[in-house]
Design an enzyme around this catalytic site. Structure first.
Site, PDB file in Angstrom:
ATOM      1  N   GLU A  94       1.280  -1.261  -0.230  1.00 19.60           N
ATOM      2  CA  GLU A  94       0.197   0.103  -0.075  1.00 19.60           C
ATOM      3  C   GLU A  94       0.906   1.430  -0.161  1.00 19.60           C
ATOM      4  OE1 GLU A  94      -2.263   2.037   0.022  1.00 19.60           O
ATOM      5  OE2 GLU A  94      -3.529   1.651   0.632  1.00 19.60           O
ATOM      6  N   ASP A  95       0.314   2.168  -0.210  1.00 18.63           N
ATOM      7  CA  ASP A  95       1.557   3.237  -0.368  1.00 18.63           C
ATOM      8  C   ASP A  95       1.262   4.395   0.673  1.00 18.63           C
ATOM      9  OD1 ASP A  95      -1.578   4.387  -0.669  1.00 18.63           O
ATOM     10  OD2 ASP A  95      -1.038   5.187  -2.455  1.00 18.63           O
ATOM     11  N   ASP A  98      -3.107   5.622   6.237  1.00 20.77           N
ATOM     12  CA  ASP A  98      -3.738   6.880   6.784  1.00 20.77           C
ATOM     13  C   ASP A  98      -4.457   6.796   7.909  1.00 20.77           C
ATOM     14  OD1 ASP A  98      -4.474   9.699   6.998  1.00 20.77           O
ATOM     15  OD2 ASP A  98      -5.574   9.764   4.916  1.00 20.77           O
ATOM     16  N   PHE A 147      -0.802  16.727   3.830  1.00 16.66           N
ATOM     17  CA  PHE A 147      -1.437  15.972   2.641  1.00 16.66           C
ATOM     18  C   PHE A 147      -0.057  15.596   1.019  1.00 16.66           C
ATOM     19  CE2 PHE A 147      -3.616  14.461  -1.804  1.00 16.66           C
ATOM     20  CZ  PHE A 147      -4.350  13.871  -1.041  1.00 16.66           C
ATOM     21  N   ARG A 160       1.017  11.903 -10.109  1.00 16.41           N
ATOM     22  CA  ARG A 160       1.526   9.706  -9.636  1.00 16.41           C
ATOM     23  C   ARG A 160       2.965  10.317  -9.978  1.00 16.41           C
ATOM     24  NH1 ARG A 160      -2.473   6.559  -7.652  1.00 16.41           N
ATOM     25  NH2 ARG A 160      -4.989   7.925  -8.511  1.00 16.41           N
TER      26      ARG A 160
END
Ligand code: IMP
Ligand code: MG
Length: 174
Positions: A94-95, A98, A147, A160
């Site tokens: 997973e990136d 959060d 963010f 991206r």
């Protein structure tokens, strides 16, 4: 322009360390890397090349942040894996971890398919944002509540392709 938080060199060094750790932890075994589209695709492709084991890839897609910075609060599976997980050493790639909603949903879903092991590799972790008790087994960087975009991470599908991980300026033009 977005401000650089983690450089491409720092990413490469850390991803290499993560790959060595996974190689060590699964010595003599095979692993199945499951990337969460789209954000994890660059991380998966770099991490996979640092893992010196027999490995297969698969991908899933979930709905999460669509066009904004806010999560919808619920997670839906949009695209499932193509094969069975039973008996496999699954590593969910997973990136960013959060709120934890996505990985809580996915670990519950995949645990029911009886993998041999189920681990989580997250490039980034924002622990201050957590709404569910969730921890990754392999974490690249712990970051503050900002963010971020780049290296697979997007804002409304943009950024991206940035090579570095950057903080998005609130009033930056897209
Ligand atoms: P969670 O379910 O809240 O843990 O969210 C995980 C997903 O939210 C990630 O896969 C990202 O797509 C997205 N996300 C969370 N924080 C950020 C961020 O700072 N930048 C870009 N995407 C983010
Ligand atoms: Mg995402």
């Amino acid at each position: 322009m977005p401000k650089v938080l983690i450089t491409r060199d720092q990413i490469a060094n850390r991803v290499a360390e993560m790959g060595r750790q996974i190689t060590h932890d699964f010595t003599g075994e095979s692993v199945m890397l499951i990337g969460v589209l789209k954000g994890a695709c660059l991380f998966l492709s770099d991490l996979a090349r640092q893992i010196n084991l027999d490995a297969t890839f698969d991908f899933i897609a979930v709905s999460s942040y669509t066009t904004a910075k806010q999560s919808a609060g619920e997670v839906q599976l949009i695209k499932d894996v193509t094969g069975p997980l039973q008996g496999q050493n699954v590593i969910l790639v997973e990136d960013i971890l959060d709120t934890g909603l996505t990985l809580t949903f996915l670990t519950r879903l995949f645990q029911a398919r009886q993998p041999r092991t189920l681990k989580i590799a997250a490039l980034l972790d924002k622990p201050s944002r957590r709404q569910r008790p969730m921890q990754a087994d392999y974490v690249g960087f712990i970051i503050p509540d900002e963010f971020v975009v780049g290296y697979g991470l997007d804002y409304a599908e943009h950024y991206r392709n940035l090579a570095d991980i950057c903080v998005l300026d609130n009033d930056a033009p897209k």
